[in-house]
Scaffold this motif. Structure first.
Motif, PDB file in Angstrom:
ATOM      1  N   PHE A   1       0.809  -1.219   0.000  1.00  7.20           N
ATOM      2  CA  PHE A   1       0.000   0.000   0.000  1.00  7.20           C
ATOM      3  C   PHE A   1       0.846   1.274   0.000  1.00  7.20           C
ATOM      4  O   PHE A   1       0.439   2.298   0.540  1.00  7.20           O
ATOM      5  CB  PHE A   1      -0.941  -0.003   1.211  1.00  7.20           C
ATOM      6  N   LYS A   2       2.007   1.239  -0.640  1.00  7.78           N
ATOM      7  CA  LYS A   2       2.887   2.414  -0.669  1.00  7.78           C
ATOM      8  C   LYS A   2       2.209   3.606  -1.350  1.00  7.78           C
ATOM      9  O   LYS A   2       2.278   4.733  -0.872  1.00  7.78           O
ATOM     10  CB  LYS A   2       4.194   2.073  -1.380  1.00  7.78           C
ATOM     11  N   THR A   3       1.541   3.359  -2.466  1.00  6.42           N
ATOM     12  CA  THR A   3       0.887   4.440  -3.202  1.00  6.42           C
ATOM     13  C   THR A   3      -0.265   5.009  -2.384  1.00  6.42           C
ATOM     14  O   THR A   3      -0.443   6.234  -2.325  1.00  6.42           O
ATOM     15  CB  THR A   3       0.388   3.949  -4.570  1.00  6.42           C
ATOM     16  N   LEU A   4      -1.037   4.144  -1.749  1.00  8.90           N
ATOM     17  CA  LEU A   4      -2.139   4.610  -0.904  1.00  8.90           C
ATOM     18  C   LEU A   4      -1.609   5.482   0.223  1.00  8.90           C
ATOM     19  O   LEU A   4      -2.159   6.558   0.489  1.00  8.90           O
ATOM     20  CB  LEU A   4      -2.923   3.427  -0.341  1.00  8.90           C
ATOM     21  N   CYS A   5      -0.548   5.062   0.873  1.00  7.89           N
ATOM     22  CA  CYS A   5       0.032   5.848   1.965  1.00  7.89           C
ATOM     23  C   CYS A   5       0.498   7.215   1.470  1.00  7.89           C
ATOM     24  O   CYS A   5       0.282   8.234   2.134  1.00  7.89           O
ATOM     25  CB  CYS A   5       1.165   5.082   2.639  1.00  7.89           C
TER      26      CYS A   5
END
Length: 151
Positions: free
Chosen positions: A23-27
């Motif tokens: 979830f790097k992009t979400l974070c």
């Protein structure tokens, strides 16, 4: 149903999402929208979290456009459309049809064989428990109707 991903109860939604690695992009988007502190708060919240792969399926330039300061309201609207107030396990999600999201609009949950979808996005990882809610990984970025962005 899908695989249960992990069971982390000692960290909040943001720290659990970051530790998961999917979830790097979400974070990054939550930081840009200044929603990180909300999801570190007491909650509880249920986050239907698009994976990095899900963000990769967006039309080219969509995410970059949302991350521009002048489009912050649209980014906030999209992200809040992924957050359900309260703690809902995958079993609970299966009992909903049109839950009202933090963004203010209801989304559509349907059964697709032995899997559930939210606005057409499949739950691909479920019941990532945190101290202030639960995360369900989804395979697409869901978006509220365009008119909702104007709020």
């Amino acid at each position: 149903m899908n695989n249960t991903v992990t069971n982390v109860r000692t960290t909040n939604l943001i720290d659990s999402a970051a530790a998961n690695g999917s979830f790097k992009t979400l974070c990054k988007a939550l930081d840009a929208a200044e929603l990180t502190q909300v999801l570190k708060g007491a909650g509880p919240y249920t986050v239907f979290a698009p994976t990095d792969e899900a963000f990769g399926k967006l039309p080219q330039g969509t995410l970059d456009n949302w991350l521009k300061p002048e489009n912050k309201a649209e980014l906030i609207s999209v992200l809040k459309y992924h957050i359900l107030p309260g703690r809902a396990s995958a079993a609970d999600v299966g009992t909903f049809s049109h839950p009202k999201m933090m963004q203010g609009l209801s989304t559509h949950i349907a059964k697709d064989g032995d899997r559930f979808t939210i606005d057409g996005a499949h739950l691909v990882g479920t019941d990532i428990a945190t101290s202030n809610g639960v995360i369900h990984a989804i395979d697409a970025v869901i978006q509220p109707p365009k008119a909702a962005f104007k709020h």
